[in-house]
Write a protein that holds these residues in place. Sequence first.
Motif, short mmCIF file in Angstrom:
data_model
loop_
_atom_site.label_atom_id
_atom_site.label_comp_id
_atom_site.label_asym_id
_atom_site.label_seq_id
_atom_site.Cartn_x
_atom_site.Cartn_y
_atom_site.Cartn_z
N THR A 5 -7.01 -6.97 -0.08
CA THR A 5 -7.22 -5.80 -0.76
C THR A 5 -7.84 -6.10 -2.08
O THR A 5 -7.49 -7.35 -2.53
CB THR A 5 -5.88 -4.87 -1.04
OG1 THR A 5 -5.08 -5.79 -1.89
CG2 THR A 5 -5.30 -4.60 0.08
N GLU A 8 -6.68 -0.88 -5.69
CA GLU A 8 -5.42 -0.26 -5.62
C GLU A 8 -5.44 0.79 -4.72
O GLU A 8 -4.33 1.07 -4.08
CB GLU A 8 -4.74 0.36 -6.96
CG GLU A 8 -4.53 -0.79 -8.03
CD GLU A 8 -4.26 0.07 -9.40
OE1 GLU A 8 -4.02 1.05 -9.31
OE2 GLU A 8 -3.54 -0.72 -10.34
N ASP A 9 -6.45 1.41 -4.36
CA ASP A 9 -6.65 2.40 -3.27
C ASP A 9 -6.36 1.67 -1.86
O ASP A 9 -6.99 0.49 -1.70
CB ASP A 9 -7.99 3.10 -3.45
CG ASP A 9 -7.86 4.26 -2.54
OD1 ASP A 9 -8.56 4.30 -1.28
OD2 ASP A 9 -7.61 5.43 -2.98
N ASN A 10 -6.14 2.43 -0.93
CA ASN A 10 -5.88 1.85 0.44
C ASN A 10 -7.36 1.40 0.90
O ASN A 10 -7.38 0.60 2.00
CB ASN A 10 -5.10 2.59 1.40
CG ASN A 10 -3.66 2.80 1.16
OD1 ASN A 10 -3.08 2.07 0.46
ND2 ASN A 10 -2.96 3.86 1.21
#
Length: 257
Positions: A5, A8-10
């Motif tokens: 990642t 913070e967003d999926n």
Amino acid sequence: MKTFTYGEDNLQALDLYEPEEWNSKTLMLIHGGGWWQGDKGKEKEVAYRLTVEGYQVAAVNYRLALQSKNLFPTQNEDVETAYTWLIKNIPAFQEDNIAFIGGSTGGHLASFLGLTKGRPFVSLSGLLDLKGFYENHEKTIPKQLIIDPKLPSQKIDQEGANNAYYKWIIENLLDSINDDNLEKASIFSKVTEKSGPGLLCNSMNEIVPAYEHQRLAELLRHQQIPVETCLLSGSRHGEAYIDDVWPNILNFLTRYI
């Protein structure tokens, strides 16, 4: 393949593909889907083909524009953040050994990075001239086109021009339709004397008008920046013709990374 990642967003995630014998070169591979659909997993087959050639590949997701959320320039910001994250966190990825590649809207985003970071880029049917297209289709009624989310990118063939869908993509991406927004969302204003070299491909009768990649090529030539083009017959879009231009892609990457 490993997944990381970068935000913070999926959807701020990327898949890292490592070759058995690394050629010291890296690629960011960016999926298409009209800025509102698509996924990095659809790039698996292309990513593996590139690792066979020795490249380390990061297939990148970005937040999708839909229902008035994540509108432009969210996707530009995400791929730029992913680029910065790779340079900082994955030792193989360096500013002087990376190139960008994508089809359709992935081609636009690859062009955006190549033009602004000064690195080589490959655009397969990139949607490049949102302003020009919109102005040329004022009376076209926009209509959404939904594509099977499980269909690999190279299997997608949109079968020719679809002005209604192209216009829908533009209206879905921007918070308001005006000259300033259309100009900023188009790629041409990103060309400078520091832009990277490009390989620009398109079919003659597909969803993206063929003049778009020719116009970008003209702007790059004006800045004395190397550019190569492929104009194919028929209506195939983006990675649907990747087998035909695969030698061009490999030769281009060898020349400029």
